[in-house]
Design an enzyme around this catalytic site. Structure first.
Site, PDB file in Angstrom:
ATOM      1  N   SER A 147      -5.586 -13.861   0.951  1.00  0.00           N
ATOM      2  CA  SER A 147      -5.318 -15.264   0.664  1.00  0.00           C
ATOM      3  C   SER A 147      -5.217 -15.548  -0.835  1.00  0.00           C
ATOM      4  CB  SER A 147      -6.392 -16.130   1.331  1.00  0.00           C
ATOM      5  OG  SER A 147      -6.054 -17.488   1.326  1.00  0.00           O
ATOM      6  N   LYS A 156      -2.805 -12.211   4.235  1.00  0.00           N
ATOM      7  CA  LYS A 156      -3.035 -13.561   4.758  1.00  0.00           C
ATOM      8  C   LYS A 156      -2.299 -14.541   3.846  1.00  0.00           C
ATOM      9  CE  LYS A 156      -5.433 -17.446   5.849  1.00  0.00           C
ATOM     10  NZ  LYS A 156      -5.344 -18.752   5.183  1.00  0.00           N
ATOM     11  N   ASP A 169       4.509 -10.354 -10.284  1.00  0.00           N
ATOM     12  CA  ASP A 169       5.868 -10.872 -10.486  1.00  0.00           C
ATOM     13  C   ASP A 169       6.151 -11.176 -11.946  1.00  0.00           C
ATOM     14  OD1 ASP A 169       6.342 -10.607  -7.835  1.00  0.00           O
ATOM     15  OD2 ASP A 169       6.551 -12.745  -7.384  1.00  0.00           O
TER      16      ASP A 169
END
Length: 435
Positions: A300, A325, A311
């Protein structure tokens, strides 16, 4: 009798239809997607309720029957949607405040019907007892888990501090189930811990994202810099076995490490379930070389942090693939003291990757393990009798320059992934000073 039965079924169907129309109206008011209600299926549900009330071997309380129907409806959607009773509400608040009672594990319902351990929480009874991420809990004391809802299983695991519970656990690599006895305690989760690994290289562990994790993370980095003469050559951010927590806290941590750009965004069916978080100006980390450790227990909010930093090419992600998740749960009130926790959207990293059921794949995969370093068999100049002393550096300074061999050996034996993260930071630092 038939007339009475039809009247009873019609009453239930009308009530259920009214309920669903009410829900449909609230969705339309929020300008959500238009839905058509399956009237025949609602009649079938009403007939099932009628049969249970009339024919079940024992009399069933109306409220329990309807609440169980709601629980079953939500359990069929995904492992994270659920019905929240007043007690569940209180437990939810405790989980994000950093203090609650129980064992100290984050769990989810596995597709097999058993409870899967997402991760144990640091310094809790479950952690100390040896519970591991990925463990499958099959029996709680003498009660089989299969057939229980997740909330029912959690209720059994919670209890009075000092009381014990016996978990039967199936673990990958073990030939037979393990029985692990754990003493319940009041769980006080310290979100942030920091220390120096060695001169110039710091370590911050985030065990769970709580309301104050963001500012505490900034403070932890400052303390490490202060300990090291206001400068760090590298930092390890440890998110292993971090089950997630408060989204805003994860955003704050990323914001402290980058100066601009998108951090995370969500997409769902309802317009108000879509949002974007972007970094504010400034970099509280002073662009320190960064390695992030993750594993299968990182879920999560942890995956949001790792994905955003990956990224933006802000950090090297090391370890093993994360949990996956990547869904958003929204609390939808039902009256004054009950609610639905309903999955309403998916998380996406800045580049558009969905975390859901995929997780974050590390840049460098490092499995959990142990490394035994062999002692050097070579003699050194300092071993020769009558060698000349170095008149420009003390032995202590030489030790700092080369690192502490004994400390490195201990780290390699106790935490191989962290050992490799430290080595990576040293390499990154050498590259940066040679530019």
């Amino acid at each position: 009798m038939n007339t009475m039965k039809k009247t009873w079924i019609g009453f239930i169907a009308a009530g259920l239809l009214g309920l669903f129309i009410g829900i449909g109206t609230s969705v339309e008011a929020g300008k959500g997607p238009e839905t058509r209600l399956p009237i025949d299926d609602i009649r079938n549900l009403a007939q099932v309720i009628d049969h249970v009330k009339r024919s079940y071997v024992e009399e069933v309380d109306d409220q329990k029957l309807l609440e169980d129907a709601i629980r079953g409806m939500l359990a069929g959607l995904d492992p994270h949607s659920s019905y929240l009773t007043p007690q569940d509400f209180a437990d939810l608040k405790e989980d994000t405040s950093g203090k609650f009672g129980g064992l100290g594990i984050e769990v989810s319902m596995d597709e097999t019907g058993f409870v899967r351990v997402v991760s144990p929480i640091d310094d809790t009874p479950a952690f100390r007892a040896g519970i591991q991420a990925g463990d499958l809990i099959t029996v709680l004391d003498d009660k089989p888990v299969k057939g229980l809802s997740l909330s029912q299983a959690v209720d059994i695991m919670r209890g009075e501090p000092g009381s014990t519970i016996l978990l039967t656990v199936v673990r990958s690599g073990e030939s037979k189930p393990l029985e692990i006895k754990i003493k319940r305690d009041v769980i006080k989760v310290t979100s942030i811990r920091q220390r120096m690994l060695e001169s110039g290289y710091g370590y911050v562990r985030i065990s769970q994202f709580q309301q104050r994790t963001g500012p505490d993370f900034v403070s932890a980095m400052k303390k490490l810099r202060d300990e090291n003469g206001d400068k760090l050559n590298g930092l390890v951010l440890d998110l292993r076995n971090n089950p997630g927590g408060v989204l805003n806290a994860a955003v704050d941590v990323v914001d402290a490490l980058i100066s601009e750009g998108l951090i995370v965004y969500t997409e769902g069916r309802l317009p108000d379930s879509e949002f974007k978080y972007s970094a504010t100006s400034g970099d509280a980390s002073d662009s320190v070389n960064l390695v992030v450790l993750i594993n299968g227990g990182s879920a999560s909010a942890s995956e949001i942090v790792a994905g955003a930093l990956q990224d933006h090419k802000r950090a090297v992600i090391m370890g093993t693939q994360s949990f996956g998740k990547g869904s958003v749960q929204t609390i939808l009130p039902l009256g004054e003291n009950r609610a639905l926790k309903l999955t309403t959207a998916r998380y996406y990293t800045p580049s558009g990757r969905s975390i859901q059921a995929q997780g974050i794949v590390p840049d460098i995969v490092v499995e959990r393990g142990k490394l035994n370093l062999e002692e050097s068999r070579f003699f050194k100049e300092s071993d020769l009798q009558g060698h000349l002393e170095n008149n420009t550096a003390t032995s202590t300074e030489a030790g700092k320059a080369n690192g502490d061999p004994e400390a490195e050996k201990n780290l390699a034996e106790t935490d191989y992934q962290l050992y490799e993260a430290l080595n990576m930071l040293k390499g990154m630092h050498i590259v940066s000073i040679m530019k």
